[in-house]
Design a protein around this motif. Structure first.
Motif, PDB file in Angstrom:
ATOM      1  N   GLY A 149       0.874  -1.193  -0.048  1.00  0.00           N
ATOM      2  CA  GLY A 149       0.087  -0.044  -0.044  1.00  0.00           C
ATOM      3  C   GLY A 149       0.658   1.403   0.156  1.00  0.00           C
ATOM      4  O   GLY A 149       0.668   2.284  -0.754  1.00  0.00           O
ATOM      5  N   GLN A 150       2.197   1.223   0.784  1.00  0.00           N
ATOM      6  CA  GLN A 150       2.782   2.316   0.682  1.00  0.00           C
ATOM      7  C   GLN A 150       3.587   2.648  -0.456  1.00  0.00           C
ATOM      8  O   GLN A 150       4.010   3.896  -0.980  1.00  0.00           O
ATOM      9  N   VAL A 151       3.990   1.400  -1.143  1.00  0.00           N
ATOM     10  CA  VAL A 151       4.675   1.622  -2.379  1.00  0.00           C
ATOM     11  C   VAL A 151       3.583   2.309  -3.538  1.00  0.00           C
ATOM     12  O   VAL A 151       3.863   3.164  -4.469  1.00  0.00           O
ATOM     13  N   ARG A 152       2.253   1.710  -3.500  1.00  0.00           N
ATOM     14  CA  ARG A 152       1.109   2.373  -4.287  1.00  0.00           C
ATOM     15  C   ARG A 152       0.908   3.863  -4.145  1.00  0.00           C
ATOM     16  O   ARG A 152       0.846   4.509  -4.896  1.00  0.00           O
ATOM     17  N   ARG A 153       0.955   4.379  -2.904  1.00  0.00           N
ATOM     18  CA  ARG A 153       0.739   5.559  -2.289  1.00  0.00           C
ATOM     19  C   ARG A 153       1.967   6.433  -2.905  1.00  0.00           C
ATOM     20  O   ARG A 153       1.892   7.499  -3.378  1.00  0.00           O
ATOM     21  N   TRP A 154       3.190   5.792  -2.786  1.00  0.00           N
ATOM     22  CA  TRP A 154       4.403   6.630  -3.460  1.00  0.00           C
ATOM     23  C   TRP A 154       4.373   7.071  -4.845  1.00  0.00           C
ATOM     24  O   TRP A 154       4.712   7.794  -5.280  1.00  0.00           O
ATOM     25  N   VAL A 155       4.040   5.723  -5.555  1.00  0.00           N
ATOM     26  CA  VAL A 155       3.767   6.084  -7.018  1.00  0.00           C
ATOM     27  C   VAL A 155       2.620   7.068  -7.463  1.00  0.00           C
ATOM     28  O   VAL A 155       2.740   7.711  -8.166  1.00  0.00           O
ATOM     29  N   THR A 156       1.552   6.925  -6.720  1.00  0.00           N
ATOM     30  CA  THR A 156       0.434   7.656  -6.940  1.00  0.00           C
ATOM     31  C   THR A 156       0.899   9.153  -6.418  1.00  0.00           C
ATOM     32  O   THR A 156       0.475  10.211  -7.067  1.00  0.00           O
ATOM     33  N   LEU A 157       1.739   9.388  -5.600  1.00  0.00           N
ATOM     34  CA  LEU A 157       1.897  10.915  -5.052  1.00  0.00           C
ATOM     35  C   LEU A 157       2.993  11.222  -6.265  1.00  0.00           C
ATOM     36  O   LEU A 157       3.041  12.415  -6.514  1.00  0.00           O
ATOM     37  N   GLN A 158       3.746  10.500  -6.773  1.00  0.00           N
ATOM     38  CA  GLN A 158       4.528  10.694  -7.997  1.00  0.00           C
ATOM     39  C   GLN A 158       3.730  11.487  -8.880  1.00  0.00           C
ATOM     40  O   GLN A 158       4.038  12.443  -9.718  1.00  0.00           O
ATOM     41  N   THR A 159       2.718  10.593  -9.631  1.00  0.00           N
ATOM     42  CA  THR A 159       2.123  10.958 -10.472  1.00  0.00           C
ATOM     43  C   THR A 159       1.227  12.309 -10.345  1.00  0.00           C
ATOM     44  O   THR A 159       0.865  13.123 -11.207  1.00  0.00           O
ATOM     45  N   ALA A 160       0.701  12.400  -9.084  1.00  0.00           N
ATOM     46  CA  ALA A 160       0.095  13.556  -8.886  1.00  0.00           C
ATOM     47  C   ALA A 160       0.849  14.628  -8.662  1.00  0.00           C
ATOM     48  O   ALA A 160       0.398  15.849  -9.158  1.00  0.00           O
ATOM     49  N   LEU A 161       2.118  14.793  -8.276  1.00  0.00           N
ATOM     50  CA  LEU A 161       2.921  15.870  -8.278  1.00  0.00           C
ATOM     51  C   LEU A 161       3.076  16.269  -9.903  1.00  0.00           C
ATOM     52  O   LEU A 161       3.185  17.553  -9.971  1.00  0.00           O
ATOM     53  N   MET A 162       3.368  15.100 -10.612  1.00  0.00           N
ATOM     54  CA  MET A 162       3.531  15.562 -12.080  1.00  0.00           C
ATOM     55  C   MET A 162       2.255  16.438 -12.708  1.00  0.00           C
ATOM     56  O   MET A 162       2.623  17.193 -13.184  1.00  0.00           O
ATOM     57  N   GLY A 163       1.255  15.733 -12.321  1.00  0.00           N
ATOM     58  CA  GLY A 163       0.327  16.304 -12.816  1.00  0.00           C
ATOM     59  C   GLY A 163      -0.124  17.779 -12.084  1.00  0.00           C
ATOM     60  O   GLY A 163      -0.728  18.723 -13.003  1.00  0.00           O
ATOM     61  N   THR A 164       0.141  18.045 -10.995  1.00  0.00           N
ATOM     62  CA  THR A 164       0.059  19.339 -10.220  1.00  0.00           C
ATOM     63  C   THR A 164       1.085  20.346 -10.997  1.00  0.00           C
ATOM     64  O   THR A 164       0.615  21.422 -11.253  1.00  0.00           O
ATOM     65  N   VAL A 165       2.372  19.924 -11.103  1.00  0.00           N
ATOM     66  CA  VAL A 165       3.197  20.832 -11.776  1.00  0.00           C
ATOM     67  C   VAL A 165       2.618  21.154 -13.294  1.00  0.00           C
ATOM     68  O   VAL A 165       2.893  22.526 -13.740  1.00  0.00           O
ATOM     69  N   ALA A 166       2.358  19.985 -14.124  1.00  0.00           N
ATOM     70  CA  ALA A 166       1.836  20.340 -15.334  1.00  0.00           C
ATOM     71  C   ALA A 166       0.604  21.285 -15.338  1.00  0.00           C
ATOM     72  O   ALA A 166       0.721  22.357 -16.094  1.00  0.00           O
ATOM     73  N   GLY A 167      -0.264  21.212 -14.611  1.00  0.00           N
ATOM     74  CA  GLY A 167      -1.391  22.214 -14.238  1.00  0.00           C
ATOM     75  C   GLY A 167      -0.905  23.576 -14.057  1.00  0.00           C
ATOM     76  O   GLY A 167      -1.507  24.606 -14.448  1.00  0.00           O
TER      77      GLY A 167
END
Length: 403
Positions: free
Chosen positions: A351-369
């Protein structure tokens, strides 16, 4: 690219090619600067996070920077797609926000009468209809509009004529020339050089200024007319001329009117007047009677339909960019298989690995936005200003919709 962009936008040319090249330079410059800005934003995030807290978020931010060769490209692609959507959407909003008040101002009468659907092309209403309409109860003013294509040395141009009473003057916004002098010159029949108003698109395409003279082919041969004002107009991208009705009839023998604007007295029953006018229609004189509110709503509906396809194009752009981003992230995850295994060995749960990957993609999307908003507004400024003016000749006010 950032240095070339201003030079292309101020290039002394009426061609669209320098502006399109400027748009390409803007997108290219934005794409190249995205990775550097991403590193800066991730560094700022790690500095503001409390020490010893949000460990997964810190790891996600550092992971984005560590894999910048892949994440940078994905963020840049998503930023360009989002900024395009922002830019086009802002341009459409600005255009609509300019056209809507122009329509409300231009449609100053309450009712408009024109030849009906059964009339042949180019049909006119008889002049005798004007006093008939003026005699109806509740009628304050009747304005007949005469329109015809007139030849010029540079090709035909549409000319409209009417009696420029105060009610009609308020429907025009002059972008060039003094309004008082311009309307006084229009009404002066004895003027040595008859006066006309030129629409903004016509002035742009033919490089006309206040005081310039334009040759028109009258019934008695060529005659010079002086441009005394330039008015805002979104009705035609080719341009139009306006002149006083008496000046028009003195140079062209065109009987009949192409349209009639009816101004009602306060308290007049609009519905009853529409019914009375429709009753005047005959097989030889079909009439189309429309209220201003209906014309305005129909015009804006056509506007929205015209730009509906851009919504589909923006959606397709986003889908294509998201496919590219997803492919980049999947490749990144394949590269990180061993890294994830090490993290699992160090005690991280699935679950922590999944959250880590999800946070990375969320950060990338936030930066793009975040980056897409200023870049998109810059694109919208170029589209609204330079592109629209060079393509159509009209000026659009730059407006940003909060949504």
């Amino acid at each position: 690219a950032a240095v070339v962009l201003p030079a292309l936008l101020v290039w002394p040319s009426r061609s669209l090619l320098p502006v399109y090249a400027g748009l390409v330079a803007l997108v290219l410059a934005a794409s190249l600067v995205v990775p550097a800005l991403t590193v800066g934003l991730m560094g700022l995030l790690t500095r503001v996070l409390p020490t010893g807290r949000a460990l997964l978020l810190r790891m996600a931010a550092r992971g984005v920077v560590r894999s910048l060769s892949r994440t940078g490209l994905a963020i840049a692609a998503l930023t360009v797609a989002l900024s395009t959507a922002v830019g086009v959407g802002t341009m459409i909003h600005s255009f609509r926000d300019s056209v809507s008040p122009w329509l409300e101002r231009t449609l100053s009468a309450q009712i408009y009468v024109s030849p009906g659907g059964g009339a042949p092309r180019g049909a006119r209403l008889p002049d005798s209809l004007l006093p008939t309409l003026a005699a109806l109860p509740g009628m304050a003013e009747v304005v007949g509009i005469r329109a015809a294509p007139i030849d010029t040395p540079d090709g035909p141009v549409g000319v409209s004529a009417a009696a420029f009473r105060p009610s009609l003057r308020g429907a025009l916004q002059l972008l060039g020339g003094d309004p008082a002098r311009a309307f006084a010159a229009l009404a002066d029949e004895a003027r040595e050089i008859p006066a006309v108003l030129a629409s903004e698109p016509l002035a742009w395409h033919r490089q006309l200024k206040v005081g310039d003279r334009l040759q028109l082919a009258t019934d008695r041969g060529w005659r010079a007319f002086e441009v005394v004002g330039i008015y805002q107009d979104f009705g035609s991208d080719q341009g139009h001329l306006l002149m006083d009705e008496r000046v028009f009839l003195a140079h062209w023998q065109r009987s009949g009117v192409t349209g009639i604007g009816l101004y009602l007295a306060p308290g007049a029953d609009e519905s009853a007047l529409v019914s009375q006018i429709q009753a005047l229609a005959t097989p030889d004189m079909p009439l189309s009677v429309m209220r201003t509110a209906g014309i305005l709503a129909f015009s804006l509906q056509i506007f929205d339909r015209t730009f509906a396809v851009t919504g589909v194009l923006r959606l397709l752009t986003l889908i294509v960019s998201l496919v590219g981003v997803t492919s980049a992230l999947m490749a990144l995850q394949l590269e990180r298989t061993r890294e994830c295994a090490v993290l699992r060995a160090l005690g991280m749960t699935p679950g922590q690995v999944r959250r880590w990957v999800t946070l990375q993609t969320a950060l990338m999307g936030t930066v793009a936005g975040l980056l897409a908003v200023p870049i998109g507004l810059a694109l919208a400024a170029v589209l609204t200003g330079a592109v629209n003016q060079r393509a159509f000749g009209w000026t659009i006010a730059f407006k940003v919709a909060p949504e």
